[in-house]
Design a protein around this motif. Sequence first.
Motif, PDB file in Angstrom:
ATOM      1  N   ASN A   1       0.635  -1.130   0.019  1.00 22.30           N
ATOM      2  CA  ASN A   1      -0.157   0.035  -0.008  1.00 22.30           C
ATOM      3  C   ASN A   1       0.961   1.307  -0.015  1.00 22.30           C
ATOM      4  OD1 ASN A   1      -1.914  -1.787   0.336  1.00 22.30           O
ATOM      5  ND2 ASN A   1      -2.018  -1.557   2.630  1.00 22.30           N
ATOM      6  N   ASN A   2       0.717   2.167  -0.827  1.00 20.42           N
ATOM      7  CA  ASN A   2       1.260   3.574  -1.031  1.00 20.42           C
ATOM      8  C   ASN A   2       0.685   4.573  -0.484  1.00 20.42           C
ATOM      9  OD1 ASN A   2       3.176   5.114  -1.932  1.00 20.42           O
ATOM     10  ND2 ASN A   2       2.122   5.657  -3.708  1.00 20.42           N
ATOM     11  N   ASN A   3       1.341   5.613   0.328  1.00 15.43           N
ATOM     12  CA  ASN A   3       0.721   6.814   0.613  1.00 15.43           C
ATOM     13  C   ASN A   3       1.189   7.916  -0.287  1.00 15.43           C
ATOM     14  OD1 ASN A   3      -0.082   9.076   1.926  1.00 15.43           O
ATOM     15  ND2 ASN A   3       1.121   8.848   3.835  1.00 15.43           N
ATOM     16  N   SER A   4       0.089   8.494  -0.825  1.00 17.49           N
ATOM     17  CA  SER A   4       0.480   9.635  -1.611  1.00 17.49           C
ATOM     18  C   SER A   4       1.034  10.521  -1.348  1.00 17.49           C
ATOM     19  CB  SER A   4      -0.602   9.902  -2.620  1.00 17.49           C
ATOM     20  OG  SER A   4      -1.451  10.463  -1.877  1.00 17.49           O
ATOM     21  N   GLY A   5       0.726  10.886   0.023  1.00 15.85           N
ATOM     22  CA  GLY A   5       1.280  11.987   0.780  1.00 15.85           C
ATOM     23  C   GLY A   5       0.640  13.250   0.381  1.00 15.85           C
ATOM     24  N   GLU A   6      -0.661  12.771   0.096  1.00 16.59           N
ATOM     25  CA  GLU A   6      -1.819  14.143  -0.330  1.00 16.59           C
ATOM     26  C   GLU A   6      -2.111  14.735   0.918  1.00 16.59           C
ATOM     27  OE1 GLU A   6      -6.118  14.951  -2.195  1.00 16.59           O
ATOM     28  OE2 GLU A   6      -5.265  12.790  -2.174  1.00 16.59           O
ATOM     29  N   SER A   7      -2.441  14.147   2.328  1.00 16.95           N
ATOM     30  CA  SER A   7      -2.794  14.789   3.257  1.00 16.95           C
ATOM     31  C   SER A   7      -1.635  15.307   3.989  1.00 16.95           C
ATOM     32  CB  SER A   7      -3.144  13.623   4.229  1.00 16.95           C
ATOM     33  OG  SER A   7      -2.003  12.796   4.673  1.00 16.95           O
ATOM     34  N   TYR A   8      -0.505  14.976   3.588  1.00 15.00           N
ATOM     35  CA  TYR A   8       0.732  15.697   4.057  1.00 15.00           C
ATOM     36  C   TYR A   8       0.936  16.969   3.386  1.00 15.00           C
ATOM     37  CZ  TYR A   8       5.738  16.348   5.070  1.00 15.00           C
ATOM     38  OH  TYR A   8       7.025  16.627   5.442  1.00 15.00           O
TER      39      TYR A   8
ATOM     40  N   SER B   1       4.727  -1.599   3.673  1.00 11.59           N
ATOM     41  CA  SER B   1       3.649  -0.804   3.201  1.00 11.59           C
ATOM     42  C   SER B   1       3.704   0.592   3.364  1.00 11.59           C
ATOM     43  CB  SER B   1       2.216  -1.060   3.995  1.00 11.59           C
ATOM     44  OG  SER B   1       2.409  -0.832   5.290  1.00 11.59           O
ATOM     45  N   GLU B   2       4.567   1.011   4.267  1.00 14.46           N
ATOM     46  CA  GLU B   2       4.819   2.479   4.239  1.00 14.46           C
ATOM     47  C   GLU B   2       6.163   2.829   4.437  1.00 14.46           C
ATOM     48  OE1 GLU B   2       2.222   4.113   3.734  1.00 14.46           O
ATOM     49  OE2 GLU B   2       0.754   3.152   4.483  1.00 14.46           O
ATOM     50  N   CYS B   3       7.056   1.892   4.773  1.00 11.80           N
ATOM     51  CA  CYS B   3       8.621   2.085   5.025  1.00 11.80           C
ATOM     52  C   CYS B   3       9.350   0.774   4.486  1.00 11.80           C
ATOM     53  CB  CYS B   3       8.961   2.041   6.332  1.00 11.80           C
ATOM     54  SG  CYS B   3       7.988   3.165   7.343  1.00 11.80           S
ATOM     55  N   TYR B   4      10.412   0.989   4.060  1.00 10.18           N
ATOM     56  CA  TYR B   4      11.295  -0.205   3.601  1.00 10.18           C
ATOM     57  C   TYR B   4      12.528  -0.043   4.272  1.00 10.18           C
ATOM     58  CZ  TYR B   4      14.445   3.121   0.582  1.00 10.18           C
ATOM     59  OH  TYR B   4      15.155   4.170  -0.093  1.00 10.18           O
TER      60      TYR B   4
END
Length: 601
Positions: free
Chosen positions: A307-314, A351-354
């Motif tokens: 799962n990717n977080n596009s960073g939109e809310s950020y 999902s959010e880090c590697y």
Amino acid sequence: MSVKVLVCGDIGGNFKTIFDRVDKVNQSKAGPFDILLCVGSFFERFQQQTQGHGHHHHHQQQQHQQQEEIDIKDFLKDRKLSLPTYFIINSMNEIKYLEKYGVSVEDGGQICDNLFYLGRRGILEYKGATIAYLSGHATFPVKDSYDENQPLAITKQDISTLIQDKSKFKSIDILLSNQWPRGILNGVTDPIVNSMKNPYQKGYDSIKEIVVGLAPAYHFSKDLHYFQRLPYKNTNSGESSSSLTRFLSLSSVYNDKNEKYLFAMNYQPSKETNVQDATEFPFTTTTTIKRQKTDGDESRQRYGDNNNNSGESYQKGKNKRSHNHLNETKECWFCLSSKNLESHLIVNIGSECYLAMPKGGIVNDHTLIIYIEHKPSFVSLSDDERKDAYKYLDALRKYYKQNGDTVPIVFERNVKVQVNDKDFTHGHLQVVPVPSKLSQQDIIDGFQKLATEKGFTFEHAKNQQEFLTAVQNDQDYFMVILPDNSIIYLVLDQKLLAAKKLAQEEKEKEIKEGEGEEEEGDKDTKTKQQQDKVMPIFEMQFGRHAIVDLLEIPERLNWKKCILDQEQETKQTEQFREAFQPFYDEGGDNDNDNGTTATNE
């Protein structure tokens, strides 16, 4: 011809619950059924990766229930399965059960009467229905062929063989997998989309490649929540205009929200399909695995992560990014889309880090937990991103304990780095194992000693929430996560630092002007003393400096002098990956809520 099918999500050793339910459904007006298919974890109990803090009571109940009835043969001594039951497995931890029952991980086999493990991958024909299946998980990097050290890693050979095997059958009726295909939510307007951070990039590209190649009538997977997608057209897969795929994701057998974990259907392969309510083909058709690219942020697609977080809310929040963000991520050392990324150092993508190995590590098994989004700091992360970081940290704690009796020191230096007005600050946590004989106070004293020399005093937060309350999103800071999960930190006042830096630049100028007056024999000694006095106000390598002092290994201070060649780095990363992966697998899926609670209360 029709076949009546039951499909189940994660069982996790909860055999009584699932088989009681199956018996009841089979005896209902909807029954009798022909077969039970199971995705996800079959034998293995869900692992609660906890520090003993901050968990709800229902988690404790879940743990208690899951400690019952783990041996399927013992469970079935006094009862018979009412349906032929076929299952895949989810993680390396389940292999020991197959070995116990003398069943091949690769080829599958019968456990006992009416219970069958399908195998790593293949296609089963059952009463006229074709059932494709895929045990295990997509991982990074995707290997070309089977690796005995990672027997459940989905390989390129698995993908090509499964797709080629389709030609032996008219079509594929059912596909079983443990993961979602990336892009499955494209074209979906279900409320689940609004509840997810970046739903259109959830899943794995290697699973997508299989789904596109097989074009199954039904694709069953699993997740924390139940989800059923509108059917989509398979026209882009080279199928006929009437070919549809219905995707369903089942919850786990034991969940406290009564999520659906058992699906029943009367499947008729020859029945005409109604395309009226179907969506268009949701997937991109570009080659996967070698190069991942879907709509949205490119920073994760190269390596088939979840799962990717596009960073939109950020972007809408406290720290807005500049219009140069895309160029920044392409040039950043840590962004997955960057031309500068050294991918041979990547251990695992969550999902959010590697997780990656550093260049010039301080000690063996020194690692980096890197945020997938180009975000500057731990403080700037969302709750889900911090949870994923702690999942890695919990797995590393266990790995370090069993491999050298060490404990992790985790530190982060969040000081903005700008080049030509571009923000190159990509946050990450440095995780360094140190001998467990070092007490927590020894670690605190070691960092404070160096801080005192620089004119700073650490604050102490007893847990993560206290730290997040104390430090603002736009503040520079240095923090250390201690073995008990408490945090010591410095908040760095930029105005004060700027004033001190200006004063030091004046001192440097004086030093240079005075250098010519010294005799050669005295110059080197004096210059070294003067340089010591004018070190940067907060040095770039503060964390490394403190740890090498603590471990009394001054020769490891300069990371550039510790760099290995690429062949050695690659070998080191592969060896660590193989040793670490079982500890990470124990944590369960990234997208369920059974991971570590990132507080220590």
